[in-house]
Design a protein around this motif. Structure first.
Motif, PDB file in Angstrom:
ATOM      1  N   PRO A 120      -8.199   6.444   0.362  1.00 45.15           N
ATOM      2  CA  PRO A 120      -6.953   7.231   0.322  1.00 45.15           C
ATOM      3  C   PRO A 120      -6.402   7.384  -1.098  1.00 45.15           C
ATOM      4  O   PRO A 120      -5.911   8.440  -1.473  1.00 45.15           O
ATOM      5  CB  PRO A 120      -5.994   6.421   1.195  1.00 45.15           C
ATOM      6  CG  PRO A 120      -6.863   5.678   2.128  1.00 45.15           C
ATOM      7  CD  PRO A 120      -8.105   5.341   1.357  1.00 45.15           C
TER       8      PRO A 120
ATOM      9  N   PHE B 183       0.858  -1.186   0.000  1.00 42.11           N
ATOM     10  CA  PHE B 183       0.000   0.000   0.000  1.00 42.11           C
ATOM     11  C   PHE B 183       0.894   1.235   0.000  1.00 42.11           C
ATOM     12  O   PHE B 183       1.547   1.530   0.994  1.00 42.11           O
ATOM     13  CB  PHE B 183      -0.916  -0.012   1.223  1.00 42.11           C
ATOM     14  CG  PHE B 183      -1.675  -1.306   1.379  1.00 42.11           C
ATOM     15  CD1 PHE B 183      -2.473  -1.773   0.339  1.00 42.11           C
ATOM     16  CD2 PHE B 183      -1.584  -2.056   2.533  1.00 42.11           C
ATOM     17  CE1 PHE B 183      -3.165  -2.972   0.470  1.00 42.11           C
ATOM     18  CE2 PHE B 183      -2.277  -3.249   2.672  1.00 42.11           C
ATOM     19  CZ  PHE B 183      -3.068  -3.705   1.627  1.00 42.11           C
ATOM     20  N   PRO B 184       0.932   1.972  -1.115  1.00 43.62           N
ATOM     21  CA  PRO B 184       1.937   3.029  -1.251  1.00 43.62           C
ATOM     22  C   PRO B 184       1.726   4.210  -0.304  1.00 43.62           C
ATOM     23  O   PRO B 184       2.666   4.929  -0.002  1.00 43.62           O
ATOM     24  CB  PRO B 184       1.790   3.478  -2.715  1.00 43.62           C
ATOM     25  CG  PRO B 184       0.415   3.052  -3.115  1.00 43.62           C
ATOM     26  CD  PRO B 184       0.090   1.841  -2.309  1.00 43.62           C
ATOM     27  N   LEU B 185       0.486   4.400   0.157  1.00 40.27           N
ATOM     28  CA  LEU B 185       0.221   5.572   0.991  1.00 40.27           C
ATOM     29  C   LEU B 185       0.434   5.293   2.476  1.00 40.27           C
ATOM     30  O   LEU B 185       0.406   6.208   3.287  1.00 40.27           O
ATOM     31  CB  LEU B 185      -1.213   6.081   0.757  1.00 40.27           C
ATOM     32  CG  LEU B 185      -1.509   6.467  -0.699  1.00 40.27           C
ATOM     33  CD1 LEU B 185      -2.974   6.739  -0.910  1.00 40.27           C
ATOM     34  CD2 LEU B 185      -0.691   7.683  -1.093  1.00 40.27           C
ATOM     35  N   MET B 186       0.660   4.026   2.815  1.00 34.42           N
ATOM     36  CA  MET B 186       0.918   3.692   4.216  1.00 34.42           C
ATOM     37  C   MET B 186       2.415   3.545   4.427  1.00 34.42           C
ATOM     38  O   MET B 186       3.151   3.201   3.510  1.00 34.42           O
ATOM     39  CB  MET B 186       0.262   2.349   4.567  1.00 34.42           C
ATOM     40  CG  MET B 186      -1.245   2.350   4.498  1.00 34.42           C
ATOM     41  SD  MET B 186      -1.832   0.725   5.027  1.00 34.42           S
ATOM     42  CE  MET B 186      -3.444   0.699   4.249  1.00 34.42           C
TER      43      MET B 186
ATOM     44  N   GLN C 144      -3.876  -4.567  -5.049  1.00 27.01           N
ATOM     45  CA  GLN C 144      -3.877  -3.965  -3.707  1.00 27.01           C
ATOM     46  C   GLN C 144      -5.155  -4.305  -2.956  1.00 27.01           C
ATOM     47  O   GLN C 144      -5.134  -4.543  -1.746  1.00 27.01           O
ATOM     48  CB  GLN C 144      -3.723  -2.449  -3.810  1.00 27.01           C
ATOM     49  CG  GLN C 144      -2.286  -2.060  -3.991  1.00 27.01           C
ATOM     50  CD  GLN C 144      -2.096  -0.572  -3.864  1.00 27.01           C
ATOM     51  OE1 GLN C 144      -2.771   0.095  -3.102  1.00 27.01           O
ATOM     52  NE2 GLN C 144      -1.180  -0.045  -4.638  1.00 27.01           N
TER      53      GLN C 144
ATOM     54  N   ARG D 213      -9.190   2.157   4.088  1.00 25.48           N
ATOM     55  CA  ARG D 213      -7.730   2.216   4.202  1.00 25.48           C
ATOM     56  C   ARG D 213      -7.010   2.198   2.859  1.00 25.48           C
ATOM     57  O   ARG D 213      -5.881   2.649   2.770  1.00 25.48           O
ATOM     58  CB  ARG D 213      -7.231   1.029   5.046  1.00 25.48           C
ATOM     59  CG  ARG D 213      -7.706   1.067   6.467  1.00 25.48           C
ATOM     60  CD  ARG D 213      -6.944   2.087   7.261  1.00 25.48           C
ATOM     61  NE  ARG D 213      -5.676   1.551   7.725  1.00 25.48           N
ATOM     62  CZ  ARG D 213      -4.579   2.289   7.840  1.00 25.48           C
ATOM     63  NH1 ARG D 213      -4.592   3.543   7.487  1.00 25.48           N
ATOM     64  NH2 ARG D 213      -3.471   1.747   8.281  1.00 25.48           N
ATOM     65  N   VAL D 214      -7.639   1.631   1.835  1.00 30.60           N
ATOM     66  CA  VAL D 214      -6.921   1.473   0.567  1.00 30.60           C
ATOM     67  C   VAL D 214      -7.568   2.291  -0.560  1.00 30.60           C
ATOM     68  O   VAL D 214      -6.898   3.089  -1.211  1.00 30.60           O
ATOM     69  CB  VAL D 214      -6.844  -0.026   0.160  1.00 30.60           C
ATOM     70  CG1 VAL D 214      -6.130  -0.183  -1.170  1.00 30.60           C
ATOM     71  CG2 VAL D 214      -6.135  -0.824   1.242  1.00 30.60           C
TER      72      VAL D 214
END
Lengths: 355, 293
Positions: free
Chosen positions: B210, A88-91, B189, B206-207
């Motif tokens: 965002p 997950f690139p934003l985490m 993802q 969460r995925v």
């Protein structure tokens, strides 16, 4: 608790395409099991069936003896590592690793601690606050492994996770994956089209072609005793000499080839007079006359590869032949353009019926 | 600038720059400055314009502040536009997700065609269609009565009618930005999140959200601006209790004949919309450059 995976007559049809048919095998508890095959052979479909992303059109999947029918991916004791890794690139790296625990309702402090622990396991201590985009390919790889291990799966499913890495890193990660698997004892099912990868890491390998499992065995066994022409050609390099079975005795087949009679170990289901090919590995061919079987080839070029040199020759019947000569024996290498003799042991050749 | 000259040559660059300047000055700067000028002057008979009474003051703005009904309608417009935005988002989010991540190309093409075709028709006519659908003796009441869900016809005109018509009118402005941003989300993802044990709501929270944040903020900004500045839906489908601020502005211009006060009202609406937009973007941590993509 057993962490075995049993597939029983699993088949998958997409519309009119038969992607996987009649696959039956058991992966033992704690085994590193690879599924090897060219792209489009159905290996990824098979992995996605085990993970629960696809529902097989027939057959059953048992994990730890429990039938997985109707269980969604989030309710199976498996974790998957995707070809693209799908971090997950934003985490942050820590949040990535802790995501599975977050989904299980583990408290923030506890999952942070566990994530940091796993970061140490994959030798990325101190990287927890970075974003995946700030890491190198090999580091991202390890984050993906840590993220999958965080949920303590019984079975880890790996979909060609090393394919995006460069050669050196890939070889390094092979060793690391193997060590990690031994340390954790988790059952690994590893998908790859790279035979070197499969042979180097696995306890056992299943070779797939066109939706069917061709052969299952330990790496050395697959290499030394291919049971089908596809396995002989796909796992490692090989020379093929066409002919007909002249005699069968004591597991040895004598083959009438255009180059004279040659002998090799008989594969399954041979009969006298049958059209066959004799398969000989390049390293089984030794320059010089004598030996149990001999043949002659006109040497067209010799490619020096470092540890060995590959002599490319043409046989009298027009077929290509490759012999591997160790770097320490380069003095024996025949000159380019010469008619050179090679020989091989009967024990190093396999005779298989034409498909 | 030098790039442009190198690429297109001097004369063509001059044309481009002149066109952009013409647009900026003629279409953006001048009308707005003129409106500010109008808003600050009193409404005078032609003979007195330029005379001793023609001086700048904030009288038009203080009038709005002191006029309780107009003030209430103003805040109601802002509030109702926010509700329209929210409802449109709720309608569009699942649709955008389905289009971007689940639908086959053929399904997506068909659905988008179905959504776009109504927009080939004039907005007034589309709103009129809702007027007919929601009429007291219209088809919606007839169907609900026949199904026995209501015992007597409902007067839909008013807040409910305005909300329905606006949501419908602005659906594409919300849908496409969200769809665009969701399309670039790698499907693996979502699978990875599910594989790690996450339920659907957590995957979205969460995925997906965002990732699609810029698109969602953009859609909300578009929809809010359009809703706050809408005139047709409230005037056709509204009731006296659901008047829109734009209708008051219209009345000052064309019924009250007080362009100055109308300009002041319009300016207040513009400034407030701008404030809401900037606040939304700040909140979503999206900058204007992302929105214009």
């Amino acid at each position: 608790m057993s962490r075995s995976v049993q597939l029983d007559r699993v088949g998958m049809t997409f519309g009119t395409t038969r992607a996987v048919s009649d696959v039956t095998f058991t992966v033992e508890d704690g085994e590193f099991f690879s599924i090897l095959g060219p792209s489009g052979c159905g290996k990824t479909t098979l992995l996605r069936i085990v993970a629960g992303f696809l529902r097989p059109t027939e057959g059953t999947v048992l994990i730890g003896g429990r039938d997985m029918a109707g269980l969604a991916p989030n309710r199976r004791p498996t974790a998957m590592i995707f070809q693209s890794l799908a971090l997950f690139p934003l985490m942050s790296v820590r949040e990535n690793i802790a995501f599975g625990l977050e989904a299980r309702g583990v408290g923030k402090a506890e999952r942070s601690r566990k994530a940091d622990e796993l970061l140490d396991v994959v030798a990325l201590g101190g990287f927890g606050d970075r974003k995946p985009g700030e890491l190198s390919g090999g580091q991202r790889q390890r984050v993906a492994i840590a993220r999958a291990l965080a949920v303590e799966p019984d079975v880890l499913l790996l979909d060609e996770p090393l394919s995006a890495l460069d050669l050196k890193l890939r070889q390094h990660m092979r060793a690391e994956l193997r060590a990690l698997q031994k340390r954790t004892g988790v059952t690994f099912i590893y998908i790859t089209h790279d035979q070197g990868e499969a042979l180097a890491m696995s306890d056992r390998v299943a070779v797939m072609s066109a939706g069917v499992v061709e052969q299952i065995g330990a790496p050395q066994d697959l290499y030394a005793n291919p049971q089908t022409p596809f396995v002989a050609g796909f796992v490692g390099e090989t020379n093929r000499i066409a002919g007909r079975v002249a005699a069968l005795a004591g597991g040895i087949a004598t083959v009438d080839t255009g180059l004279g009679p040659m002998r090799g170990r008989a594969g399954p289901g041979l009969a006298e007079g049958q059209a066959v090919k004799l398969y000989v590995r390049p390293e089984a061919l030794t320059p010089g006359t004598g030996g149990e079987n001999s043949l002659a080839a006109r040497v067209e070029r010799v490619d020096f590869e470092g540890a060995f040199a590959l002599a490319h020759g043409r046989l009298a019947d027009g077929e290509e032949m490759i012999a591997s000569i160790p770097a320490t024996r380069l003095a024996d290498a025949p000159g380019i353009g010469t008619e050179a003799a090679f020989h091989f042991d009967t024990d190093h050749a396999v005779v298989l019926a034409d498909a | 600038m030098r790039d442009l000259v190198q690429r297109f040559g001097g004369s063509l660059t001059t044309v481009f720059v002149a066109l952009v300047l013409l647009w900026m000055v003629g279409m953006v700067l001048a009308p707005n400055l003129l409106m500010i000028d109008y808003a600050l002057r009193p409404n005078l008979p032609p003979a007195q314009i330029g005379g001793p009474n023609d001086h700048y003051s904030l009288a038009n703005f203080t009038y709005l502040a002191g006029e309780a009904t107009h003030r209430a309608i103003f805040f109601k417009t802002i509030w109702a536009s926010a509700i329209v935005t929210f409802v449109t988002l709720v309608v569009c989010y699942p649709l955008a997700f389905w289009l971007a991540q689940r639908a086959t190309p053929a399904q997506a093409g068909l659905a988008i065609l179905g959504l776009v075709i109504p927009f080939w028709i004039n907005e007034v006519l589309r709103t009129l269609a809702w007027y007919i659908l929601l009429a007291f003796r219209g088809p919606l009441n007839a169907v609900l009565l026949a199904l026995g869900l209501i015992s007597e016809p409902v007067r839909w005109a008013g807040d409910g009618g305005v909300l329905a018509a606006m949501t419908y009118a602005y659906i594409l402005f919300m849908l496409f930005p969200i769809y665009n941003s969701m399309e670039s989300l790698e499907a693996a993802q979502i699978e990875a999140a599910r594989d790690l044990g996450a339920k659907s709501w957590r995957i979205h929270w969460r995925v997906v959200i965002p990732h699609a944040k810029a698109g969602i903020a953009t859609g909300c900004v578009f929809t809010f601006m359009l809703a706050a500045g809408s005139y047709i839906a409230p005037s056709l489908l509204g009731s006296p209790g659901s008047r829109w601020f734009t209708e008051i502005i219209y009345n000052w211009f064309f019924e009250g004949g007080d362009w100055n006060r109308g300009a002041a009202y319009a300016l207040v609406l513009l400034v407030l919309c701008l404030a809401v937009v900037l606040a939304t973007l700040k909140l979503a941590r999206v900058n204007l450059a992302d929105v214009t993509k």
